[in-house]
Scaffold this active site. Sequence first.
Site, PDB file in Angstrom:
ATOM      1  N   CYS A   1      73.774 140.773  -5.430  1.00 28.80           N
ATOM      2  CA  CYS A   1      75.352 141.084  -5.244  1.00 28.80           C
ATOM      3  C   CYS A   1      76.023 140.692  -6.192  1.00 28.80           C
ATOM      4  O   CYS A   1      75.928 139.309  -6.712  1.00 28.80           O
ATOM      5  CB  CYS A   1      75.339 140.690  -3.855  1.00 28.80           C
ATOM      6  SG  CYS A   1      74.560 141.822  -2.534  1.00 28.80           S
TER       7      CYS A   1
ATOM      8  N   CYS B   1      63.578 154.594 -16.190  1.00 29.91           N
ATOM      9  CA  CYS B   1      62.412 154.713 -15.671  1.00 29.91           C
ATOM     10  C   CYS B   1      62.261 155.951 -14.587  1.00 29.91           C
ATOM     11  O   CYS B   1      61.287 156.691 -14.499  1.00 29.91           O
ATOM     12  CB  CYS B   1      62.202 153.408 -14.700  1.00 29.91           C
ATOM     13  SG  CYS B   1      60.415 153.110 -13.939  1.00 29.91           S
TER      14      CYS B   1
END
Length: 395
Positions: A226, A120
């Site tokens: 995370c 992207c």
Amino acid sequence: MFRNIVIGVSGGVDSAISALLLKQKGYNVIGLFMKNWDEFDEMGACSGEQDYRDAEFTCQKLDIELHMVNYVKEYWNSVFRCKLGFPLPVSFFFRFFFSYISAFLEDYQNGLTPNPDILCNKYIKFDLFYKYARGHLHGDAIATGHYAKTSFGNFLEHYNANGDVNLLIPRDTFKDQTFFLSGIQRHTLSRTMFPLGDSLKSDVKLLARKCGLERLAHKKESTGICFVDIDSGHIVGTHGGIHEWTIGQRCRLASYLRPYFVAKKDVANNTIYVASGHEHPSLYSDIINASAPNWLCNDPLGAGTSELRCRFRFQHTKPLVDCTVKRTKGNTSGVVITLDKPLRALTPGQYAVFYSGSACLGSARIISASAKVAESENKLARVGVEERVRSMKQR
């Protein structure tokens, strides 16, 4: 040399503070919001619309002109017309979206797993966006809220038209986004400002609160769940989508001698707990909470029967394991399954299938799985781990 700066305004705190820093430097700042996807949350609301409202809020607060480009129609036309074989329109936007989608699908066809963030940035944010900013909005350079630096300086103060530019790790190494910027073209990088190159995330949020952008400081991050070491509580990496990972899957995190595997997913906090080593104890479970079974026989837990001894599997190729099935306490429909032998990578969402001899008795959807011996110890230890994770995420 650089007067008009077009900044990508996403509706988040990082791009907002980047715009503020540019204003403070005296640049003529122009905001550009890109809508590339119709994304709906679990309540059916379009998150892109809220992002645009936050972008408007930011630009009004900072007295910045805001433009919006909507590429959703071009994106879907490109994908579906290509699949249907209809004639494809040749346009400025189409060429870039087609390049992006073609590269993405080609990787999948070749058995590869593409990184959508890198693609992207390469084909859209730092190509289509850059050309639109320079050609349509007459910008001298672009800016983004990425945590990165270049050898030309955060505000291109060391720009050299005849020199080579290098992408550098920012001050905030935890938020470092250079990995996702590694595919962009150097000529674009040479005219890109990264105002947050020497900022910490905690400084960015503090500045947002001071300048009236507090609501953005509390906005949910769009990036990075995370990866947390289940033993130490240390953050060992990040990833963009919790839905992409399953229990027992290898994470392939760089810079670690032993491989990490997914041990637990905390959806509420966007955290994946990982265990070092394929045979780590946290990857094994022998207590399973499951939904109401679909029995293919008369209910074996009916008529006052307290438990069922049978055999269990959750993957069709795996050996059967002896188990005990009981009703969940306080719940007449769900069941608790206790395995005689712990199994690796029992995954919520998969199915517990029960057998007796050659007969399949039925199945129940797995809700959660844990280890009987370590359950009390893990519960206490995890409190401390989760506290450390929350404090680190607030940086």
